[in-house]
Motif scaffolding. Structure first.
Motif, PDB file in Angstrom:
ATOM      1  N   ALA A 189       0.829  -1.197   0.000  1.00 53.99           N
ATOM      2  CA  ALA A 189       0.000   0.000   0.000  1.00 53.99           C
ATOM      3  C   ALA A 189       0.869   1.256   0.000  1.00 53.99           C
ATOM      4  O   ALA A 189       0.568   2.236  -0.699  1.00 53.99           O
ATOM      5  CB  ALA A 189      -0.930  -0.005   1.215  1.00 53.99           C
ATOM      6  N   TYR A 190       1.953   1.233   0.763  1.00 52.81           N
ATOM      7  CA  TYR A 190       2.860   2.384   0.818  1.00 52.81           C
ATOM      8  C   TYR A 190       3.473   2.649  -0.551  1.00 52.81           C
ATOM      9  O   TYR A 190       3.543   3.801  -1.015  1.00 52.81           O
ATOM     10  CB  TYR A 190       3.953   2.109   1.850  1.00 52.81           C
ATOM     11  N   VAL A 191       3.919   1.585  -1.225  1.00 55.49           N
ATOM     12  CA  VAL A 191       4.553   1.745  -2.539  1.00 55.49           C
ATOM     13  C   VAL A 191       3.551   2.238  -3.572  1.00 55.49           C
ATOM     14  O   VAL A 191       3.819   3.172  -4.340  1.00 55.49           O
ATOM     15  CB  VAL A 191       5.189   0.414  -2.977  1.00 55.49           C
ATOM     16  N   VAL A 192       2.364   1.624  -3.600  1.00 52.09           N
ATOM     17  CA  VAL A 192       1.354   2.003  -4.590  1.00 52.09           C
ATOM     18  C   VAL A 192       0.944   3.459  -4.422  1.00 52.09           C
ATOM     19  O   VAL A 192       0.732   4.181  -5.404  1.00 52.09           O
ATOM     20  CB  VAL A 192       0.134   1.062  -4.487  1.00 52.09           C
ATOM     21  N   ASP A 193       0.853   3.928  -3.193  1.00 56.89           N
ATOM     22  CA  ASP A 193       0.455   5.311  -2.942  1.00 56.89           C
ATOM     23  C   ASP A 193       1.520   6.326  -3.361  1.00 56.89           C
ATOM     24  O   ASP A 193       1.211   7.510  -3.488  1.00 56.89           O
ATOM     25  CB  ASP A 193       0.142   5.506  -1.455  1.00 56.89           C
ATOM     26  N   ARG A 194       2.753   5.852  -3.577  1.00 51.63           N
ATOM     27  CA  ARG A 194       3.848   6.792  -3.850  1.00 51.63           C
ATOM     28  C   ARG A 194       4.496   6.575  -5.215  1.00 51.63           C
ATOM     29  O   ARG A 194       5.626   7.008  -5.446  1.00 51.63           O
ATOM     30  CB  ARG A 194       4.901   6.690  -2.736  1.00 51.63           C
ATOM     31  N   LEU A 195       3.792   5.923  -6.115  1.00 48.22           N
ATOM     32  CA  LEU A 195       4.334   5.683  -7.451  1.00 48.22           C
ATOM     33  C   LEU A 195       4.606   6.975  -8.206  1.00 48.22           C
ATOM     34  O   LEU A 195       5.474   7.016  -9.086  1.00 48.22           O
ATOM     35  CB  LEU A 195       3.378   4.791  -8.250  1.00 48.22           C
ATOM     36  N   GLU A 196       3.878   8.029  -7.876  1.00 51.23           N
ATOM     37  CA  GLU A 196       4.073   9.321  -8.547  1.00 51.23           C
ATOM     38  C   GLU A 196       5.080  10.208  -7.825  1.00 51.23           C
ATOM     39  O   GLU A 196       5.290  11.361  -8.218  1.00 51.23           O
ATOM     40  CB  GLU A 196       2.735  10.054  -8.665  1.00 51.23           C
TER      41      GLU A 196
END
Length: 387
Positions: free
Chosen positions: A61-68
């Protein structure tokens, strides 16, 4: 990654998370797939997988939220890659994990959601994640693990110990970071812990450990750690640390043993010549939970830039703690009563401060939301990933 790739990855993950029990079922399916298709991978994981599954879900969840936000994401992944050296992880293991995750996602999402474009997006994203972690691991010249000999286990409460180790060689970590720790009685059960002191040439590391009821590791750390015991420590992680901008004052909010990474930074600042003000709020459920308060008061007496304010939710100690709470010395802040996030937010917006929060995930979230509701800019608030 382009915007379409990011959108497809995020949409797919959110669709899975929206299903009742979806995240838990996804992680269970992932590990079942991994251990079935790559049985040798089972040796890297503990027998009890509950914490591991939760950790994977939060990390995803942390990675997906910070892809941008590559400026945040890529250093985080690089740290994870360096930390994973402690397992003996090789490039082939990243391939196995990536293929198993995609297989679990595809089986869970179904053909209507899992299109060719979605499949390509996830393969691209996992490729970036794996290459960043592998590259950081390959470039790291530090040890894969540090050994540490326990030199003290001081019980300060019935369920809380201050444990000090001497490392086999010094570790260069930033005050405020955390490390993964493994104790001999719980093999492969690595736990994240924050040193409560800055890095030093003697290799002495201090941990504040609260035994969590029903926990696998922390009760053993508190109750059974003996002098001479050998622990293992992984590479330093986390983005907390004294901000580089000396023009902004600091607000630090710590609860329970969450005070450790903030305490380490205050000790580091005390070694420098600093003009920035630091206001440290120390919280706990009961007065006895402010176990390190006297040491922090002594730091305030020696450093006029530091203000320490104790906060407890209850006026009284629990029945099993008989010592009286020491009144604040002259010039120290008196103890406030209430939920720490509510108390701090009631004292202003703190919009001119760099803010750090450390404690349990629920405490961090509650405190952050209360500060934001009171007018604190979101970009001023920092905390480590909530897993």
């Amino acid at each position: 990654m382009d915007s379409q790739t990011i959108s497809l990855v995020r949409t797919t993950f959110k669709a899975v998370a929206a299903v009742d029990g979806g995240p838990e079922r996804l992680t269970s399916s992932f590990y079942a797939t991994l251990f079935t298709d790559y049985p040798e991978a089972r040796d890297f994981f503990p027998a009890a997988m509950e914490t591991q599954r939760d950790r994977l879900l939060r990390a995803l969840a942390y990675v997906v939220d910070r892809l941008e936000d590559p400026d945040t994401l890529l250093p985080f992944l690089a740290q994870l890659g360096r930390d994973h050296r402690k397992y003996g992880t090789q490039a082939a293991h990243y391939t196995a994990v990536g293929l198993s995750l995609i297989k679990a996602l595809r089986n869970f999402a179904g053909a209507e959601i899992w299109t060719d474009d979605v499949d390509k997006a996830w393969n691209d994203a996992i490729g970036v994640i794996a290459s960043t972690m592998i590259g950081a691991a390959d470039d790291d010249t530090n040890p894969a693990v540090w050994g540490g000999t326990v030199i003290e286990n001081r019980r300060v409460l019935r369920n809380l110990s201050v444990i000090r180790l001497k490392l086999n060689q010094p570790m260069d970590y930033r005050a405020g970071q955390y490390v993964s720790v493994q104790i001999p009685s719980r093999p492969r059960m690595w736990r994240y812990m924050s040193p409560a002191n800055p890095a030093n040439r003697d290799g002495i590391v201090e941990f504040h450990v609260r035994g969590v009821t029903g926990g696998w590791v922390s009760p053993s750390m508190v109750g059974h750690t003996s002098v001479g015991e050998q622990w293992l420590l992984g590479s330093p992680l986390g983005a907390l640390g004294v901000p580089a901008n000396p023009a902004r004052d600091l607000l630090m909010i710590g609860c329970g043993t969450g005070i450790a990474p903030l305490r380490a930074q205050v000790l580091e600042l005390a070694e420098w010549t600093t003009s920035r003000r630091v206001h440290l709020f120390v919280g706990g459920h009961h007065p006895c939970d402010l176990y390190d308060l006297e040491a922090l008061w002594e730091l305030q007496l020696d450093n006029p830039w530091l203000t320490v304010t104790p906060v407890t939710e209850s006026e009284d100690n629990p029945w099993w703690h008989v010592d009286d709470f020491r009144n604040a010395p002259a010039g120290m802040s008196t103890r406030l009563t209430g939920q720490i996030g509510k108390v701090v937010a009631s004292l202003g917006s703190w919009e001119d401060r760099d803010i750090q929060i450390a404690g349990s995930p629920s405490m961090i979230q509650t405190t952050k939301f209360r500060l934001m509701a009171g007018g604190t800019p979101t970009e001023n608030i920092r905390h480590d990933p909530l897993y």
